[in-house]
Design a protein around this motif. Sequence first.
Motif, PDB file in Angstrom:
ATOM      1  N   PHE B 239       0.832  -1.211   0.000  1.00  0.00           N
ATOM      2  CA  PHE B 239       0.000   0.000   0.000  1.00  0.00           C
ATOM      3  C   PHE B 239       0.861   1.253   0.000  1.00  0.00           C
ATOM      4  O   PHE B 239       0.392   2.325  -0.339  1.00  0.00           O
ATOM      5  N   LYS B 240       2.128   1.115   0.416  1.00  0.00           N
ATOM      6  CA  LYS B 240       3.015   2.285   0.471  1.00  0.00           C
ATOM      7  C   LYS B 240       3.963   2.338  -0.719  1.00  0.00           C
ATOM      8  O   LYS B 240       4.967   3.023  -0.671  1.00  0.00           O
ATOM      9  N   GLU B 241       3.681   1.592  -1.758  1.00  0.00           N
ATOM     10  CA  GLU B 241       4.594   1.535  -2.897  1.00  0.00           C
ATOM     11  C   GLU B 241       4.794   2.924  -3.510  1.00  0.00           C
ATOM     12  O   GLU B 241       3.840   3.661  -3.722  1.00  0.00           O
ATOM     13  N   TYR B 242       6.021   3.283  -3.729  1.00  0.00           N
ATOM     14  CA  TYR B 242       6.315   4.589  -4.321  1.00  0.00           C
ATOM     15  C   TYR B 242       7.642   4.566  -5.056  1.00  0.00           C
ATOM     16  O   TYR B 242       7.708   4.871  -6.248  1.00  0.00           O
ATOM     17  N   SER B 243       8.708   4.170  -4.344  1.00  0.00           N
ATOM     18  CA  SER B 243      10.023   4.343  -4.949  1.00  0.00           C
ATOM     19  C   SER B 243      10.232   3.418  -6.143  1.00  0.00           C
ATOM     20  O   SER B 243      11.037   3.726  -7.017  1.00  0.00           O
ATOM     21  N   SER B 244       9.478   2.312  -6.228  1.00  0.00           N
ATOM     22  CA  SER B 244       9.631   1.463  -7.408  1.00  0.00           C
ATOM     23  C   SER B 244       9.124   2.171  -8.659  1.00  0.00           C
ATOM     24  O   SER B 244       9.678   1.998  -9.740  1.00  0.00           O
ATOM     25  N   VAL B 245       8.075   2.977  -8.509  1.00  0.00           N
ATOM     26  CA  VAL B 245       7.582   3.743  -9.663  1.00  0.00           C
ATOM     27  C   VAL B 245       8.622   4.781 -10.069  1.00  0.00           C
ATOM     28  O   VAL B 245       8.932   4.936 -11.260  1.00  0.00           O
ATOM     29  N   VAL B 246       9.165   5.468  -9.061  1.00  0.00           N
ATOM     30  CA  VAL B 246      10.193   6.478  -9.347  1.00  0.00           C
ATOM     31  C   VAL B 246      11.398   5.824 -10.016  1.00  0.00           C
ATOM     32  O   VAL B 246      11.946   6.335 -10.988  1.00  0.00           O
ATOM     33  N   ALA B 247      11.785   4.654  -9.486  1.00  0.00           N
ATOM     34  CA  ALA B 247      12.975   3.990 -10.013  1.00  0.00           C
ATOM     35  C   ALA B 247      12.776   3.612 -11.476  1.00  0.00           C
ATOM     36  O   ALA B 247      13.659   3.816 -12.301  1.00  0.00           O
ATOM     37  N   LEU B 248      11.608   3.087 -11.798  1.00  0.00           N
ATOM     38  CA  LEU B 248      11.362   2.634 -13.161  1.00  0.00           C
ATOM     39  C   LEU B 248      11.152   3.787 -14.115  1.00  0.00           C
ATOM     40  O   LEU B 248      11.691   3.811 -15.222  1.00  0.00           O
ATOM     41  N   LEU B 249      10.338   4.763 -13.721  1.00  0.00           N
ATOM     42  CA  LEU B 249       9.859   5.766 -14.670  1.00  0.00           C
ATOM     43  C   LEU B 249      10.358   7.176 -14.392  1.00  0.00           C
ATOM     44  O   LEU B 249      10.343   8.009 -15.294  1.00  0.00           O
ATOM     45  N   ASN B 250      10.757   7.441 -13.153  1.00  0.00           N
ATOM     46  CA  ASN B 250      11.161   8.789 -12.758  1.00  0.00           C
ATOM     47  C   ASN B 250      10.001   9.768 -12.826  1.00  0.00           C
ATOM     48  O   ASN B 250      10.158  10.965 -12.668  1.00  0.00           O
ATOM     49  N   ASN B 251       8.812   9.278 -13.149  1.00  0.00           N
ATOM     50  CA  ASN B 251       7.604  10.086 -13.286  1.00  0.00           C
ATOM     51  C   ASN B 251       6.439   9.232 -12.823  1.00  0.00           C
ATOM     52  O   ASN B 251       6.574   8.015 -12.723  1.00  0.00           O
ATOM     53  N   PRO B 252       5.261   9.839 -12.601  1.00  0.00           N
ATOM     54  CA  PRO B 252       4.123   9.008 -12.186  1.00  0.00           C
ATOM     55  C   PRO B 252       3.507   8.195 -13.330  1.00  0.00           C
ATOM     56  O   PRO B 252       2.521   7.506 -13.118  1.00  0.00           O
ATOM     57  N   GLY B 253       4.058   8.283 -14.510  1.00  0.00           N
ATOM     58  CA  GLY B 253       3.535   7.502 -15.623  1.00  0.00           C
ATOM     59  C   GLY B 253       4.571   7.425 -16.715  1.00  0.00           C
ATOM     60  O   GLY B 253       5.583   8.123 -16.651  1.00  0.00           O
ATOM     61  N   PRO B 254       4.352   6.568 -17.722  1.00  0.00           N
ATOM     62  CA  PRO B 254       5.376   6.431 -18.769  1.00  0.00           C
ATOM     63  C   PRO B 254       5.503   7.655 -19.669  1.00  0.00           C
ATOM     64  O   PRO B 254       6.526   7.817 -20.344  1.00  0.00           O
ATOM     65  N   ASN B 255       4.489   8.505 -19.702  1.00  0.00           N
ATOM     66  CA  ASN B 255       4.508   9.628 -20.649  1.00  0.00           C
ATOM     67  C   ASN B 255       4.857  10.961 -20.002  1.00  0.00           C
ATOM     68  O   ASN B 255       4.222  11.978 -20.250  1.00  0.00           O
ATOM     69  N   GLY B 256       5.850  10.948 -19.152  1.00  0.00           N
ATOM     70  CA  GLY B 256       6.330  12.219 -18.626  1.00  0.00           C
ATOM     71  C   GLY B 256       5.645  12.666 -17.358  1.00  0.00           C
ATOM     72  O   GLY B 256       4.824  11.953 -16.775  1.00  0.00           O
ATOM     73  N   LYS B 257       6.015  13.872 -16.939  1.00  0.00           N
ATOM     74  CA  LYS B 257       5.610  14.394 -15.641  1.00  0.00           C
ATOM     75  C   LYS B 257       4.106  14.518 -15.462  1.00  0.00           C
ATOM     76  O   LYS B 257       3.588  14.387 -14.366  1.00  0.00           O
ATOM     77  N   LEU B 258       3.394  14.813 -16.555  1.00  0.00           N
ATOM     78  CA  LEU B 258       1.963  15.083 -16.418  1.00  0.00           C
ATOM     79  C   LEU B 258       1.104  13.840 -16.588  1.00  0.00           C
ATOM     80  O   LEU B 258      -0.108  13.892 -16.452  1.00  0.00           O
ATOM     81  N   ASP B 259       1.744  12.718 -16.901  1.00  0.00           N
ATOM     82  CA  ASP B 259       1.007  11.460 -17.032  1.00  0.00           C
ATOM     83  C   ASP B 259       0.907  10.816 -15.652  1.00  0.00           C
ATOM     84  O   ASP B 259       1.901  10.432 -15.064  1.00  0.00           O
ATOM     85  N   ASN B 260      -0.318  10.719 -15.147  1.00  0.00           N
ATOM     86  CA  ASN B 260      -0.487  10.184 -13.801  1.00  0.00           C
ATOM     87  C   ASN B 260      -0.948   8.735 -13.784  1.00  0.00           C
ATOM     88  O   ASN B 260      -1.414   8.243 -12.769  1.00  0.00           O
ATOM     89  N   SER B 261      -0.795   8.050 -14.912  1.00  0.00           N
ATOM     90  CA  SER B 261      -1.443   6.748 -15.017  1.00  0.00           C
ATOM     91  C   SER B 261      -0.852   5.707 -14.081  1.00  0.00           C
ATOM     92  O   SER B 261      -1.493   4.706 -13.816  1.00  0.00           O
ATOM     93  N   LEU B 262       0.364   5.920 -13.576  1.00  0.00           N
ATOM     94  CA  LEU B 262       0.907   4.945 -12.623  1.00  0.00           C
ATOM     95  C   LEU B 262       1.068   5.543 -11.223  1.00  0.00           C
ATOM     96  O   LEU B 262       1.881   5.078 -10.419  1.00  0.00           O
ATOM     97  N   LEU B 263       0.276   6.560 -10.955  1.00  0.00           N
ATOM     98  CA  LEU B 263       0.301   7.178  -9.633  1.00  0.00           C
ATOM     99  C   LEU B 263      -0.093   6.148  -8.570  1.00  0.00           C
ATOM    100  O   LEU B 263      -0.960   5.317  -8.797  1.00  0.00           O
TER     101      LEU B 263
END
Lengths: 307, 310
Positions: B239-263
């Motif tokens: 439930f606290k997952e966060y840094s794995s998303v940052v590590a993989l994408l450096n953003n909340p989604g694959p399409n840059g800073k404004l893509d929130n699809s993997l928030l």
Amino acid sequence: MTDLKLVLNDEKINAKKVQKIEKVFKILSNIVLYAFIIVMAIIVIIPFYWMIATSLKTMEEIRASQQYFFPKVAQWKNYAEALGPNSSFKFWVYLRNTLIVGIFSTLGTLITTIFAAFAFARLNFKGKDTLFTIFLATMMIPGEMLVITNYITVARLGWVGSDITGAYLAMIVPFWVSVFYIYLLRQNFKQIPNELYYAAKVDGKSDWQYLWKVMVPIAMPILISIFILKLMGSWNSYVWPNLVANNENWRLISNGLRGAFQDTSSGMIQYNLQMAGTVVVTVPLLLLFIFFRKYIMRGVSRAGLKG
Amino acid sequence: MESKNNWKAWLYLAPTIILMLIFTIYPLINTIIISFLKHYDYTQNTFAGTSFTFDNYLLIFGKTGQYYIDGTFSYTTTFMRYALINTLIIVFVTVPASIFLALLIAVGLNSIKWFRRIFQTIFFMPYVTNAIAIGMVFAVMFQKDFGLINMIFGTNKNWIDFGASRWSAMFVLCVYIIWHALPYKILIFLSGLQGIDKQYYQAAKIDSTPKVKVFTRITIPLLSPQIAYVFITSFIGAFKEYSSVVALLNNPGPNGKLDNSLLTIVYYIYNMMDKPASMSLAAAAAVVLLLIVLFFTFIQLYVSNKKVHY
């Protein structure tokens, strides 16, 4: 008579057959077992291998349509470049920051932990059990819940965005207490027999002397575990430093790594240098694990039993 | 001696208690308070309106529409649409999958004779690595044009690079999380397995019980305390997952800073903390996270009190 002999013979053949089948089955199941373990081990290892292989390739090799498992010629100069003065990954600066933050937060933690564990394990005072329960209960609170207000607190203290000392303080002071380590050390202190305490009292030793002369040396292995785990924690911490150390030169190693080797305008990543950086960040941890395996496992496997 | 110890004990505890009051207890209360204040601004210590409000909670659950900060659209509706959904997907995919795999590996490791120690070391390696660093390696491995995965399978799929779909990136994220979650679980299961009395297995052997039955009737029930413990702690961790998303994408989604699809929930909290004006929403999301974590912790306490065994 003859009938009976026949039956016996039959059973003998059966038993042999069964034994043979069992043996074949055992070998087969062993093969399946090893195959499964080996496949899983390869899956676990591949990222490490690919990281090292990529770090030793040229950019042309990495971008080629035909990929190879081995670099044609090991490009050791990638490491020199990734760690060099012109790299966007300021390894030596990050290393210095990480070590300073790691060592000072560990020292602070050790002091608070030793004192608190001593009070809980050795001394008697009103409300001891209640206080300890409250301590344990705070472990349930997710860190994210605290980060919001802690950020406000360190910002109000002027530690955010001012200077490098402020950044250090912001990354060190909030982490001086770890309830889990207090719990771990208290358990360890409690195993020390009471007779030692009374003997020290008879010898006219104060509580303070007893703590440092008897308890701390006995608990040294667990203190070393805490020291190593806490250092590893600083090495791996990303979230909080990312919030409070908002300057190139204040970053810790993980933050520095994530942002480096990326051309901001084109978004192109120099994969070979980036992977050289990740190798440099990963290898110290693996070395620490190899040399201090006993201590690391002690802390980790205890963590598993705390529930 | 007892009474003398009284004040002394508090003296020994003083540094810990003072630090905990400042950095644990006060933040807990203050964050809950902020979550009920609209547009709380910590730089000025002000908030909109006159009293407590549930608006922040209504906002993050998308009831009253969008939320604008400094005239730009922000992540309000993304909590329900992305953060909560993604987190639930991560929890209910990665936790059972990694526990199942870890259980198989632990049982396998426990029954092999040769190279056991080497394999044990290999399986523990992901635990002592830097999550950010290895996440970046996964990003390279799943790269579209020259990544290892596309090369091995002869595909040309865009997994996580710019233009990738939410679900392919989610797949890679789950693979990475499972990979990273395995070692700890294997370790716990392995130590549990070594604690099981060999007599059970010998008895089963005399009765020539089939191996599958030995696994389901002896191993699993006797390992149930460890399984229950790992299940709950991994639920809380996922439930606290966060840094794995940052590590993989450096953003909340694959399409840059404004893509929130993997928030994720925690990613949402950190994103909202970015600007002072949305701090209240971050606080509300943090309280939601606290409630989720408390829920699972109480289940854990209940289960461990009942002593799961047979």
